[in-house]
Write an enzyme that holds these catalytic residues in place. Structure first.
Site, PDB file in Angstrom:
ATOM      1  N   PHE A 299       8.573   5.915   2.856  1.00  0.00           N
ATOM      2  CA  PHE A 299       8.329   4.530   2.432  1.00  0.00           C
ATOM      3  C   PHE A 299       6.947   4.457   1.790  1.00  0.00           C
ATOM      4  CE2 PHE A 299       6.667   0.295   2.730  1.00  0.00           C
ATOM      5  CZ  PHE A 299       7.741  -0.501   2.350  1.00  0.00           C
TER       6      PHE A 299
ATOM      7  N   ASP B 222      -0.035   9.528   1.583  1.00  0.00           N
ATOM      8  CA  ASP B 222       0.012   8.067   1.747  1.00  0.00           C
ATOM      9  C   ASP B 222      -0.273   7.743   3.216  1.00  0.00           C
ATOM     10  OD1 ASP B 222       0.749   5.442   2.208  1.00  0.00           O
ATOM     11  OD2 ASP B 222       2.529   5.515   0.937  1.00  0.00           O
TER      12      ASP B 222
ATOM     13  N   THR C 278      -7.842  -7.293 -12.391  1.00  0.00           N
ATOM     14  CA  THR C 278      -8.926  -8.269 -12.350  1.00  0.00           C
ATOM     15  C   THR C 278      -9.692  -8.187 -11.035  1.00  0.00           C
ATOM     16  OG1 THR C 278      -7.765  -9.743 -13.840  1.00  0.00           O
ATOM     17  CG2 THR C 278      -9.492 -10.720 -12.498  1.00  0.00           C
TER      18      THR C 278
END
Lengths: 495, 495
Positions: free
Chosen positions: A212, A321, A376
């Site tokens: 996942f 991960d 951003t």
């Protein structure tokens, strides 16, 4: 309810278990300390049935605004509770909860109030206008726990964004390696604008069955844990390799497990070759140190060392991960530290317990030009502030040692319960407090989760029929014994 | 530097411009009020050369930790400054800046300190454990400015995540519509686990040439503004339609622009048919009300109405991306309000000025099952708190009216300057203060940006050769005139 009989301050003897006056089989943990302990009782304490009226009203209110389905099945009574200074619990209508699903225990250790309110109430564009104290805060927080060989970190807003950008970094690195330089051709530039190769190349990320890595579209192409995440969303033709399916306890099945891991490594290498031959080479490999969402599947350090070598051999970047495993629950800041490698990865991504998303990376995985890895906000500096404080508490209170100790007590307790309830429990496994156990079937699992909830303990499921334990880092050994007693009560009702 | 001669408190006459004693051509705005105004001077004030020594040291420090390239080219001196209570400026080493690139002016109006510190220092899993005040805060903040026809909102961590999840919502909606029910077949379930159709279907999102919708992999497949964003990242075979390339001022080219828009609508419809025929139907259309990153490209309400009808006719969801345009800069909360439609969209996504990412959606775009639109954090409730406060200030101070007034003064001033410097400036355009102007070539643009920076005004580029203006919502008409004078000085140096 047993625990509702208990006053807030209580002299507890785990040996005699006087404090738990509920009927039923009483489990006495073998790992319990032999001395009397005195402390504030901070186990669960139920004030209403579940869900309580206030929770129901709030759930309904939220349901009118947005999808409240995710927390309906088993958690609707705690969806809207206020966090307290005691971070192991949450309160709704007077009830004291234990949240044992705190992979998401972000504020598990924050006890002091940060003074820098301006950071909390501002939202700068970190990519172009980071606040003045940003490098210092990165140094105090994320860089103070950098994985081996990594001195660079890029913050991001969430786990999925972290992995998306990590994948992009691997693709950019791979293509520059293929080119031999970092100057794209005119054809690269023109074709990428219309989503075509060579500008948008046919490259892939190899992931593992049961893995996942998030729910945005790049991440989803590497997620293979449950259909509900992937269904109806277009995807990429990227390869999937088998993750070892080991037998537990690991130390009792060394030979069998080594064979299984060798098989998976061999197949992984075959897949890499196959995908290169079909014109969609593997730019990077992504893997969890412990497959969490997919069912708490472990693999040995040797497996990961073998995989790291395969990545090197085939020129693929290696991405670990640690979105679920990072942050201390395994007894180390990073689960991959248990592999004992100097050069464990090219990229390590994180989120959840680290309070901010992001990824560490080796120097060569840094994008070569501005705005290639960018957005951003690129994270949120207020979260670095909180993380710095959390890390201070972890160090001051030696919480990683606590986790190791509590985790050992928890796993031993689960082994005992597994021996006591062989028809219900199997495959107890874990590292630190990052533990799980399998339940005989899905229906029984759900019933156990609900009954534990009714006793004030919020557990979560993972995989097909596992229960995962994700207590906060400040869960002590005595909490484990309180939990094991409650869990035993629940199991006794299913015998 | 002119502005450094000015004391902080100053009686200003815009008519005589006594306050600006610098040499050079002096532009007197025609829109300037005829009366004397007295107020605190809060224009830029330069204390060092650019970049100053402190900024250089901090930039170097950050460069050792992560990629500091994005803010190097023109902004490195302000990358690490502290925000102040005066939200139109930033200070580094004593310098007072004006940030005129505040698409990202998130805290543009927040002046009071939120009392709810617990929300600021906690990071709950909003999808399963939102805090008790979450529905109230959503109601006070995002729901108080819901677009027409939308009562549901899903928060997300950033703009890219918002669009990724909006796309997923459109795909799920489209597939359920195709099926006629929401029960996936066994084949759907099994194929999606290995990234194959029909579980991961061949469906597409139609986007527009010049559009920008983010940098994660799903979003990137719909971004077509600049190669730097897309290069080396694998993408989807999704269709791109032409965005109208209008002539400005719009009211002087009504006939020509209507023709251009009709051509684009026709081609859009052709593309939808073509992609359906090749087996990759368009599930949704995504568009910005003003293409921002792509060069501040406008289109008329008629164009958007036509596009909305095309979406309906072909059964595609219609997604208006207001990540840049939302939040008040156009003089309305949402730029699409200028279209004057009761049913403008099926999905409206936002981020930046709204302080949190997310998207509003119509009821039928709500995912039918839990965990389909989900992640751990799903936004950050502290940002709703801040947004509620920002919206209070916007209302109390009538800032949308201010923006309309300032925007008119700004655009009129740009028209004047354009007439004065026809060799440098062209195509002045804007809605509210969301304005832009084209510069004769890229080199001149960059020189103008640097010279404006040296005078304390931070402007940004967009498209090939445009300068975009993104002042904070509290920029008043008199700020416009201060700016126009400085901008005039800069232009005079390029004459």
């Amino acid at each position: 309810m047993a625990s509702s009989l208990i006053s807030r301050r209580f002299a507890l003897s785990l040996q005699t278990n006087l404090w738990l006056s509920a009927p039923g089989c009483r489990y006495v943990s073998k790992a319990a300390p032999k001395t009397q302990l005195e402390y504030d009782y901070d186990g669960p304490s139920m004030k209403t049935s579940v869900p309580g009226p206030r929770s129901q009203a709030l759930t309904k209110q939220l349901g009118e605004i947005q999808n409240n389905l995710p927390f309906k099945p088993e958690m609707d009574s705690v969806t809207l509770v206020r966090s307290t200074s005691s971070v192991t619990m949450r309160r709704a209508e007077g009830t004291t909860w234990w949240t044992w699903t705190t992979t998401a225990c972000w504020m598990s250790t924050l006890r002091s109030r940060p003074s820098q309110l301006s950071t909390l109430v501002n939202r700068p564009a970190l990519g172009i206008l980071p606040p003045e104290n940003f490098p210092d805060k990165l140094t105090e927080s994320l860089l103070s726990v950098s994985p081996s060989g990594m001195t660079r970190v890029q913050t991001m807003a969430c786990g999925s964004c972290s992995n998306e950008n990590a994948y992009k970094a691997m693709f950019i690195w791979y293509r520059n390696k293929e080119r031999g330089h970092n100057m794209p051709s005119d054809e690269d530039v023109s074709t990428c604008m219309i989503n075509k190769a060579p500008g948008c190349p046919d490259l892939s990320i190899l992931s593992f069955n049961g893995g996942f890595h998030g729910r945005t579209m790049g991440c989803l192409a590497t997620t293979h844990s449950k259909a509900i995440h992937k269904l109806d969303v277009p995807s990429f033709d990227w390869p999937m390799a088998p993750f070892p399916r080991l037998q537990y306890p690991l130390e009792e099945f060394t030979r069998e497990n080594a064979q299984e891991e060798a098989r998976c490594l061999e197949e992984t290498e075959d897949v890499i070759v196959k995908w290169r031959q079909k014109g969609n080479p593997v730019a990077g490999i992504v893997i969890e140190p412990i497959q969490a969402e997919g069912g708490d599947n472990h693999a040995s350090p040797d497996f990961f060392k073998g995989l790291r070598n395969i990545a090197r051999k085939h020129g693929c970047a290696f991405h670990v991960d640690e979105v679920q495993t990072g942050g201390g629950a395994t007894g180390k800041y990073w689960a991959h530290e248990h592999w004992g490698m100097d050069d464990p990865a090219d990229i390590v991504s994180f989120s959840k317990k680290l309070l901010t998303g992001g990824y560490y990376h080796k120097d060569e995985l840094q994008a070569d030009k501005p705005y290639r890895i960018f957005n951003t906000w690129m994270g949120d500096p207020s979260k670095n502030l909180l993380l710095a404080e959390v890390l201070n508490v972890i160090r001051r209170e030696n919480l990683l040692e606590e986790v190791t100790r509590s985790g050992k007590a928890l796993l031993n307790g689960l082994y005992d319960l597994q021996a006591q309830y062989p028809g219900i429990l199997s495959r107890a496994r874990g590292q630190g407090t990052f533990c799980a156990i399998d339940i005989c079937d899905d229906a029984t699992r759900n019933s156990i989760l609900l009954k534990a909830r009714d006793k004030g303990v919020l557990l979560g499921g993972c995989g097909d029929r596992s229960i995962r334990f994700r207590p906060a880092l400040i869960f002590k050994e005595y909490h484990v014994h309180i939990f094991l007693n409650i869990f035993n009560d629940v199991l006794a009702e299913h015998k």
